[in-house]
Design a protein around this motif. Structure first.
Motif, short mmCIF file in Angstrom:
data_model
loop_
_atom_site.label_atom_id
_atom_site.label_comp_id
_atom_site.label_asym_id
_atom_site.label_seq_id
_atom_site.Cartn_x
_atom_site.Cartn_y
_atom_site.Cartn_z
N GLY A 254 52.22 -4.45 28.42
CA GLY A 254 53.26 -3.46 28.57
C GLY A 254 52.74 -2.14 29.10
O GLY A 254 53.34 -1.52 29.99
N LEU A 255 51.59 -1.71 28.57
CA LEU A 255 51.01 -0.43 29.00
C LEU A 255 50.37 -0.53 30.37
O LEU A 255 50.59 0.33 31.25
N THR A 256 49.57 -1.56 30.59
CA THR A 256 48.81 -1.67 31.84
C THR A 256 49.72 -1.88 33.04
O THR A 256 49.49 -1.31 34.12
N LEU A 257 50.76 -2.68 32.90
CA LEU A 257 51.68 -2.90 34.02
C LEU A 257 52.51 -1.66 34.30
O LEU A 257 52.89 -1.40 35.45
N ALA A 258 52.80 -0.86 33.28
CA ALA A 258 53.48 0.41 33.52
C ALA A 258 52.58 1.36 34.30
O ALA A 258 53.06 2.15 35.13
N ASP A 259 51.27 1.29 34.05
CA ASP A 259 50.31 2.14 34.76
C ASP A 259 50.05 1.65 36.19
O ASP A 259 49.45 2.37 36.98
N ASN A 260 50.46 0.41 36.48
CA ASN A 260 50.22 -0.19 37.79
C ASN A 260 51.54 -0.76 38.33
O ASN A 260 51.68 -1.98 38.48
N LEU A 365 55.64 -12.71 29.88
CA LEU A 365 55.73 -11.84 31.06
C LEU A 365 56.79 -12.34 32.03
O LEU A 365 57.50 -11.53 32.65
N GLU A 366 56.90 -13.64 32.21
CA GLU A 366 57.94 -14.17 33.10
C GLU A 366 59.32 -13.71 32.64
O GLU A 366 60.14 -13.23 33.44
N GLU A 367 59.58 -13.86 31.34
CA GLU A 367 60.90 -13.51 30.83
C GLU A 367 61.12 -12.00 30.79
O GLU A 367 62.24 -11.51 31.00
N THR A 368 60.05 -11.24 30.52
CA THR A 368 60.18 -9.78 30.54
C THR A 368 60.54 -9.28 31.93
O THR A 368 61.50 -8.52 32.12
N LEU A 369 59.78 -9.72 32.94
CA LEU A 369 59.99 -9.23 34.30
C LEU A 369 61.31 -9.72 34.89
O LEU A 369 61.88 -9.07 35.77
N ARG A 370 61.80 -10.84 34.40
CA ARG A 370 63.09 -11.34 34.88
C ARG A 370 64.21 -10.39 34.48
O ARG A 370 65.19 -10.20 35.21
N ARG A 371 64.08 -9.76 33.31
CA ARG A 371 65.12 -8.86 32.81
C ARG A 371 64.81 -7.39 33.06
O ARG A 371 65.73 -6.59 33.26
N PHE A 372 63.54 -7.05 32.98
CA PHE A 372 63.14 -5.65 33.09
C PHE A 372 61.99 -5.52 34.10
O PHE A 372 60.82 -5.45 33.72
N PRO A 373 62.30 -5.47 35.40
CA PRO A 373 61.22 -5.38 36.40
C PRO A 373 60.54 -4.02 36.43
O PRO A 373 59.47 -3.89 37.01
N GLU A 374 61.15 -3.02 35.80
CA GLU A 374 60.55 -1.69 35.76
C GLU A 374 60.69 -1.11 34.36
O GLU A 374 61.69 -1.33 33.68
N TRP A 375 59.69 -0.36 33.93
CA TRP A 375 59.77 0.38 32.68
C TRP A 375 58.71 1.47 32.67
O TRP A 375 57.75 1.44 33.45
N THR A 376 58.90 2.44 31.79
CA THR A 376 57.89 3.46 31.53
C THR A 376 57.61 3.46 30.04
O THR A 376 58.44 3.04 29.23
N VAL A 377 56.42 3.93 29.67
CA VAL A 377 55.98 3.91 28.27
C VAL A 377 56.12 5.30 27.66
O VAL A 377 55.76 6.31 28.28
N ASP A 378 56.67 5.35 26.47
CA ASP A 378 56.74 6.59 25.70
C ASP A 378 55.42 6.75 24.95
O ASP A 378 55.27 6.29 23.82
N LEU A 379 54.45 7.38 25.61
CA LEU A 379 53.12 7.48 25.01
C LEU A 379 53.12 8.31 23.74
O LEU A 379 52.31 8.07 22.83
N ASP A 380 54.04 9.28 23.62
CA ASP A 380 54.09 10.08 22.40
C ASP A 380 54.51 9.24 21.20
O ASP A 380 54.15 9.54 20.06
N GLY A 381 55.28 8.18 21.45
CA GLY A 381 55.72 7.33 20.35
C GLY A 381 54.85 6.11 20.12
O GLY A 381 55.05 5.37 19.16
N ALA A 382 53.86 5.90 21.01
CA ALA A 382 52.99 4.73 20.88
C ALA A 382 52.03 4.92 19.70
O ALA A 382 51.52 6.02 19.47
#
Length: 400
Positions: A254-260, A365-382
């Motif tokens: 979740g974090l690495t793909l948001a960074d890339n 990952l297949e099912e995540t990207l099928r529904r949510f191809p884009e996202w950002t991470v709330d680092l303050d809440g991580a």
């Protein structure tokens, strides 16, 4: 090799100062002290890929029977009911038994169930602007899958997952072996033993039953079954290992793909790239970056002698970023070609559930990207998770 503005070289897997981003200090270890000695905690550490690989393949010199976690390593043998604390030939016999619980027939039926589980968990988030990718998804998938394989009833699976999480609680002074983790382990132990007692009375098609009914052939040719206590310890090992590392893998995804985001877009467009991306994620951020062993003989390496009867730490997470093995190792690359990585271990202790973990990672990952191809991470809440053996996130809120 240090300069006036560079702190003295120091590392240990318990100190939280080295865990937020350990990669710079691991790079220094590889370059400046490939065999590092920590005098305060009295252990040696190897950090280069070739050395971690070689040590993993040499269980005779770097044994597991004194423990595999730094805090518990001692001259006294570890409890022999736990397979990861065994050396050959005992380890070979018990591994053969446990591997039978991961039968091809059982594995073949899993993918559809894992996909259905992922779909249900993610569909519940469709329409929301945010959710916790670990707590609402990443930690639940492996916990439910391994619990189902073992035979944990559906109504108990969240409770069991909570206990497993608590067993990885890290106390700043006591490490992983503390009151919180001990209480959780006691509850888990009692629960699993009760489940096994039920299987003794009424066997079912699950791993609990397999562990009770499986047979071991001893060196003298005698055939026997595991005791109730041994079956309990093996069940706990499978439950913990099968839950924790995949949860950390999905958190890092979740974090690495948001960074890339460019590479994430490639995966969303072509699911055929996802299996290699899972391998790259495992290399890039190892869910279990540190393993420990006990030396049985003097070993000289890089001009340093590791004496017999020493604590030895293998930094798998550092090996995955070793530029000697992987060109441009600090760059995440879903197209990277590699022979192998060490994030599932190597040699006789290679992870029994590696195929299952890869399947879970791929389908998730297949099912995540099928529904949510884009996202950002709330680092303050991580919320990061640190132990001497595991590194990742317990909470990773994302905006979708």
């Amino acid at each position: 090799m240090t300069t006036v503005d560079t702190p003295p070289l120091a590392w240990d897997p318990i100190d939280e100062r080295y865990k937020v981003d350990p990669h710079p200090i691991w790079r220094r270890l590889r370059d400046e002290a490939p065999v590092y000695y920590n005098a305060e905690l009295d252990f040696y550490a190897v950090s280069r890929f070739a050395d971690v690989d070689a040590f993993s393949r040499d269980p005779k010199t770097f044994c597991s029977s004194h423990g595999t976690v730094l805090e518990m390593l001692s001259p006294d043998p570890a409890p022999q009911e736990i397979m990861i604390f065994m050396d050959p030939p005992e380890h070979t016999r018990y591994r053969r038994l446990v591997s039978k619980a991961f039968t091809p027939r059982r594995m073949m039926t899993l993918e559809a169930d894992i996909r259905r589980l992922c779909a249900d968990l993610l569909d519940a988030q469709v329409g929301n602007s945010s959710f916790d990718y670990v707590q609402d998804f990443g930690a639940r998938v492996p916990a439910y899958v391994i619990a189902a394989l073992l035979g944990v009833p559906p109504d108990d699976r969240d409770q069991v997952r909570g206990w497993i999480d608590e067993t990885f609680h890290l106390d700043p002074e006591k490490g992983m072996y503390n009151d919180v983790s001990a209480v959780a382990m006691g509850k888990l132990n009692d629960y699993v033993m009760d489940q096994l007692r039920e299987r003794e009375k009424a066997p079912r098609d699950d791993m609990f039953t397999d562990l009770l009914q499986g047979e071991i052939v001893d060196e003298d040719g005698e055939t026997r079954r595991l005791t109730l206590e041994q079956s309990t310890m093996f069940s706990l090992l499978i439950a913990s290992a099968g839950t924790e590392t995949v949860a950390r893998l999905l958190g890092w995804a979740g974090l690495t793909l948001a960074d890339n985001p460019d590479q994430r877009a490639e995966l969303a467009a072509d699911a055929g790239l996802i299996p290699n991306a899972v391998e790259e994620l495992l290399r890039y951020e190892a869910p279990s970056p540190v393993q420990s062993r006990w030396s049985t003989a003097d070993v000289e390496l890089h001009g340093t002698v590791i004496p017999a009867d020493s604590k030895v730490v293998m930094i798998t997470g550092s090996a995955g970023r070793d530029e000697r093995a992987y060109p441009d190792a600090d760059r995440f690359d879903i197209h990277r070609k590699m022979d192998h990585h060490l994030s599932f271990g190597y040699g006789i202790h290679f992870c029994l559930g590696a195929a299952l973990a890869r399947m879970e990672g791929r389908v998730a990952l297949e099912e995540t990207l099928r529904r949510f191809p884009e996202w950002t991470v709330d680092l303050d809440g991580a919320v990061p998770l640190y132990t001497s053996t595991v590194r990742g996130y317990t909470k990773l809120p994302i905006f979708v």
